[in-house]
Design a protein around this motif. Structure first.
Motif, PDB file in Angstrom:
ATOM      1  N   ARG A 270      37.606  34.127  57.580  1.00 46.21           N
ATOM      2  CA  ARG A 270      36.815  35.259  58.070  1.00 46.21           C
ATOM      3  C   ARG A 270      37.452  36.607  57.753  1.00 46.21           C
ATOM      4  O   ARG A 270      36.788  37.636  57.839  1.00 46.21           O
ATOM      5  N   THR A 271      38.733  36.606  57.430  1.00 42.94           N
ATOM      6  CA  THR A 271      39.408  37.867  57.123  1.00 42.94           C
ATOM      7  C   THR A 271      39.426  38.172  55.630  1.00 42.94           C
ATOM      8  O   THR A 271      39.941  39.210  55.220  1.00 42.94           O
ATOM      9  N   ASN A 272      38.898  37.282  54.801  1.00 43.42           N
ATOM     10  CA  ASN A 272      38.937  37.488  53.354  1.00 43.42           C
ATOM     11  C   ASN A 272      37.976  38.581  52.931  1.00 43.42           C
ATOM     12  O   ASN A 272      36.917  38.771  53.530  1.00 43.42           O
ATOM     13  N   TYR A 273      38.336  39.268  51.865  1.00 41.84           N
ATOM     14  CA  TYR A 273      37.423  40.208  51.222  1.00 41.84           C
ATOM     15  C   TYR A 273      37.773  40.258  49.745  1.00 41.84           C
ATOM     16  O   TYR A 273      38.494  39.397  49.244  1.00 41.84           O
ATOM     17  N   GLY A 274      37.217  41.215  49.008  1.00 43.56           N
ATOM     18  CA  GLY A 274      37.339  41.219  47.558  1.00 43.56           C
ATOM     19  C   GLY A 274      38.754  41.123  47.036  1.00 43.56           C
ATOM     20  O   GLY A 274      39.005  40.446  46.030  1.00 43.56           O
ATOM     21  N   ALA A 275      39.694  41.794  47.692  1.00 47.20           N
ATOM     22  CA  ALA A 275      41.074  41.777  47.203  1.00 47.20           C
ATOM     23  C   ALA A 275      41.640  40.361  47.192  1.00 47.20           C
ATOM     24  O   ALA A 275      42.314  39.960  46.236  1.00 47.20           O
ATOM     25  N   ASP A 276      41.379  39.594  48.243  1.00 42.11           N
ATOM     26  CA  ASP A 276      41.900  38.221  48.318  1.00 42.11           C
ATOM     27  C   ASP A 276      41.272  37.341  47.242  1.00 42.11           C
ATOM     28  O   ASP A 276      41.955  36.532  46.614  1.00 42.11           O
ATOM     29  N   GLN A 277      39.989  37.480  47.030  1.00 41.15           N
ATOM     30  CA  GLN A 277      39.301  36.646  46.047  1.00 41.15           C
ATOM     31  C   GLN A 277      39.779  36.951  44.628  1.00 41.15           C
ATOM     32  O   GLN A 277      40.063  36.038  43.841  1.00 41.15           O
ATOM     33  N   PHE A 278      39.881  38.233  44.296  1.00 48.32           N
ATOM     34  CA  PHE A 278      40.369  38.597  42.969  1.00 48.32           C
ATOM     35  C   PHE A 278      41.810  38.165  42.777  1.00 48.32           C
ATOM     36  O   PHE A 278      42.185  37.685  41.702  1.00 48.32           O
ATOM     37  N   ALA A 279      42.630  38.345  43.794  1.00 52.43           N
ATOM     38  CA  ALA A 279      44.035  37.947  43.682  1.00 52.43           C
ATOM     39  C   ALA A 279      44.148  36.454  43.414  1.00 52.43           C
ATOM     40  O   ALA A 279      44.939  36.025  42.566  1.00 52.43           O
ATOM     41  N   ASN A 280      43.355  35.651  44.106  1.00 50.26           N
ATOM     42  CA  ASN A 280      43.436  34.207  43.918  1.00 50.26           C
ATOM     43  C   ASN A 280      42.975  33.797  42.526  1.00 50.26           C
ATOM     44  O   ASN A 280      43.572  32.918  41.892  1.00 50.26           O
ATOM     45  N   ILE A 281      41.930  34.439  42.020  1.00 54.78           N
ATOM     46  CA  ILE A 281      41.443  34.124  40.671  1.00 54.78           C
ATOM     47  C   ILE A 281      42.510  34.432  39.626  1.00 54.78           C
ATOM     48  O   ILE A 281      42.792  33.624  38.730  1.00 54.78           O
TER      49      ILE A 281
ATOM     50  N   ALA B 213      46.918  46.862  33.380  1.00 55.53           N
ATOM     51  CA  ALA B 213      47.528  45.775  32.598  1.00 55.53           C
ATOM     52  C   ALA B 213      46.639  45.372  31.431  1.00 55.53           C
ATOM     53  O   ALA B 213      47.131  45.150  30.318  1.00 55.53           O
ATOM     54  N   ALA B 214      45.334  45.266  31.675  1.00 54.90           N
ATOM     55  CA  ALA B 214      44.425  44.748  30.651  1.00 54.90           C
ATOM     56  C   ALA B 214      44.152  45.759  29.550  1.00 54.90           C
ATOM     57  O   ALA B 214      44.039  45.386  28.371  1.00 54.90           O
ATOM     58  N   PHE B 215      44.042  47.038  29.891  1.00 55.86           N
ATOM     59  CA  PHE B 215      43.628  48.031  28.904  1.00 55.86           C
ATOM     60  C   PHE B 215      44.608  49.195  28.744  1.00 55.86           C
ATOM     61  O   PHE B 215      44.444  49.996  27.829  1.00 55.86           O
ATOM     62  N   GLY B 216      45.599  49.285  29.604  1.00 57.95           N
ATOM     63  CA  GLY B 216      46.529  50.402  29.529  1.00 57.95           C
ATOM     64  C   GLY B 216      47.868  50.073  28.901  1.00 57.95           C
ATOM     65  O   GLY B 216      48.650  50.974  28.605  1.00 57.95           O
ATOM     66  N   VAL B 217      48.151  48.788  28.695  1.00 57.17           N
ATOM     67  CA  VAL B 217      49.419  48.354  28.088  1.00 57.17           C
ATOM     68  C   VAL B 217      49.118  47.808  26.706  1.00 57.17           C
ATOM     69  O   VAL B 217      48.245  46.959  26.534  1.00 57.17           O
ATOM     70  N   LYS B 218      49.837  48.289  25.716  1.00 59.72           N
ATOM     71  CA  LYS B 218      49.578  47.887  24.337  1.00 59.72           C
ATOM     72  C   LYS B 218      49.963  46.431  24.107  1.00 59.72           C
ATOM     73  O   LYS B 218      51.024  45.982  24.521  1.00 59.72           O
ATOM     74  N   ALA B 219      49.048  45.724  23.427  1.00 62.89           N
ATOM     75  CA  ALA B 219      49.291  44.313  23.123  1.00 62.89           C
ATOM     76  C   ALA B 219      49.657  44.072  21.679  1.00 62.89           C
ATOM     77  O   ALA B 219      50.074  42.970  21.329  1.00 62.89           O
TER      78      ALA B 219
ATOM     79  N   LEU C 190      37.536  40.529  29.398  1.00 63.58           N
ATOM     80  CA  LEU C 190      36.112  40.216  29.501  1.00 63.58           C
ATOM     81  C   LEU C 190      35.715  39.940  30.948  1.00 63.58           C
ATOM     82  O   LEU C 190      34.606  40.310  31.370  1.00 63.58           O
ATOM     83  N   HIS C 191      36.587  39.326  31.699  1.00 62.51           N
ATOM     84  CA  HIS C 191      36.309  39.098  33.116  1.00 62.51           C
ATOM     85  C   HIS C 191      36.113  40.439  33.829  1.00 62.51           C
ATOM     86  O   HIS C 191      35.147  40.609  34.595  1.00 62.51           O
ATOM     87  N   LEU C 192      37.000  41.380  33.587  1.00 60.57           N
ATOM     88  CA  LEU C 192      36.879  42.687  34.230  1.00 60.57           C
ATOM     89  C   LEU C 192      35.606  43.410  33.799  1.00 60.57           C
ATOM     90  O   LEU C 192      34.934  44.045  34.619  1.00 60.57           O
ATOM     91  N   CYS C 193      35.274  43.308  32.532  1.00 65.27           N
ATOM     92  CA  CYS C 193      34.047  43.960  32.050  1.00 65.27           C
ATOM     93  C   CYS C 193      32.818  43.398  32.760  1.00 65.27           C
ATOM     94  O   CYS C 193      31.923  44.152  33.173  1.00 65.27           O
ATOM     95  N   LEU C 194      32.759  42.083  32.912  1.00 59.39           N
ATOM     96  CA  LEU C 194      31.630  41.470  33.611  1.00 59.39           C
ATOM     97  C   LEU C 194      31.600  41.874  35.078  1.00 59.39           C
ATOM     98  O   LEU C 194      30.526  42.132  35.642  1.00 59.39           O
ATOM     99  N   VAL C 195      32.758  41.955  35.704  1.00 56.18           N
ATOM    100  CA  VAL C 195      32.821  42.316  37.123  1.00 56.18           C
ATOM    101  C   VAL C 195      32.296  43.728  37.336  1.00 56.18           C
ATOM    102  O   VAL C 195      31.443  43.971  38.206  1.00 56.18           O
ATOM    103  N   TYR C 196      32.780  44.679  36.538  1.00 54.66           N
ATOM    104  CA  TYR C 196      32.371  46.070  36.742  1.00 54.66           C
ATOM    105  C   TYR C 196      30.907  46.286  36.357  1.00 54.66           C
ATOM    106  O   TYR C 196      30.184  47.022  37.034  1.00 54.66           O
TER     107      TYR C 196
END
Length: 326
Positions: free
Chosen positions: A143-154, A300-306, A194-200
């Motif tokens: 009951r205390t979960n929200y978006g931060a917990d779900q994203f962190a677990n994924i 991490a995904a778009f600000g750090v050069k790969a 791609l996950h972040l793009c779909l989420v936003y």
């Protein structure tokens, strides 16, 4: 004449298809540095350790059977088939170990696994342990979960399979992780991006389908509802256009995320805008952990050069030595 036309057309089509397939292959599998994945690992572990420090004083109220939600209600409140602390309490009670000791042990294991993830020690094992314990805590106090917990677990689950320990880690320092750029690192990074793009995009489109984000009502509620309110924004009632403009900016940032964060000309701007959005959420809505986690993901995904760092050219002395050996 028709046969000539087809003979000229088919090779061109084949070349175009080959070029397209080659571009897709390079996009997905071109060797990449693990630095962005290391940034994801370090940032996520840091935020979750901060969250653990905030939760520690009330851990027994959240996860204990005599806490806020009591007894069998706590054990059966969530979906069946997922691990809960209540299961561990039942298992360890046979050995005379009480609930308080089990909760403390789970907390210690969680912190140690996050510390291992932070420093990159046995990175995949640390990620697996952190993910499993995090899932257990989520299912216990669902009951205390929200978006931060779900994203962190994924994203903890993602880190089990990603080579995030190949950079900025004890695994890298000890030689357990190869330092060379790899196709696996590129593929893992693309999954995150791609996950972040779909989420936003989905979040922005869902907001845009209603009126609340267009007329400023959503911004007003976000800033003034008691559960979110940190500052007095009642003055917005006299300047409604500010709330309207802020809502439009949120829609622009989220819907534009998958389109403007990739190009070099707009990528840095969109990273800054997205981080600014989440900093605003953390500051003005008291969603500190959510704002921090989402900022970590985008940086991490778009600000750090790969792209792999170019190999430096050998010095004149080295070239002379090579010639002498030859």
């Amino acid at each position: 004449m028709r046969q000539r036309t087809h003979s000229l057309f088919l090779p061109n089509a084949g070349e175009a298809a080959a070029r397209s397939w080659g571009s897709i292959g390079r996009f997905v599998f071109a060797p990449a540095s693990a630095r962005p994945l290391a940034a994801l690992r370090i940032g996520l572990a840091s935020v979750l350790l901060m969250q653990a420090a905030l939760i520690a004083p009330i851990a027994y109220e959240l996860y204990g059977r005599s806490g806020i939600v009591q007894g069998q209600i706590l054990d059966g409140a969530g979906a069946s088939g997922f691990p809960r602390i209540g299961h561990l309490v039942n298992a360890f009670s046979r050995f005379g170990i009480g609930e308080s000791a089990v909760i403390a042990g789970v907390g210690v294991l969680y912190v140690l696994s996050l510390a291992g993830l932070l420093f990159g020690w046995r990175t995949r094992l640390s990620a697996a342990c952190a993910w499993l314990v995090h899932l257990t805590l989520m299912m216990t106090a669902e009951r205390t979960n929200y978006g931060a917990d779900q994203f962190a677990n994924i994203f903890l689950f993602y880190l089990i399979f990603m080579p995030s320990g190949a950079a900025l880690s004890l695994d890298r320092a000890s030689g357990r992780a190869p330092p060379e750029p790899s196709a696996t690192a590129r593929l893992a990074l693309r999954v995150v991006q791609l996950h972040l793009c779909l989420v936003y995009l989905s979040s922005g489109v869902e907001k845009a389908l209603g009126r609340a984000w267009w007329d400023g009502d959503a911004m007003w509620r976000s800033l003034m509802l008691p559960e979110y309110r940190r500052f007095d924004f009642s003055w917005l009632a006299r300047h409604a256009w500010i709330a309207v403009a802020a809502g439009w900016i949120v829609l622009l940032v989220e819907i534009g995320y998958p389109f403007f964060i990739w190009p070099r000309r707009t990528g840095r701007l969109w990273v800054a805008a997205t981080v600014g959005l989440h900093v605003g959420i953390a500051v003005f809505m008291r969603l500190d952990v959510f704002g921090a986690i989402m900022s970590v993901f985008t940086i991490a995904a778009f600000g750090v050069k790969a792209d792999p760092r170019p190999t430096p050219a050998p010095s004149a002395v080295a070239r002379c030595a090579q010639r002498g050996e030859a």
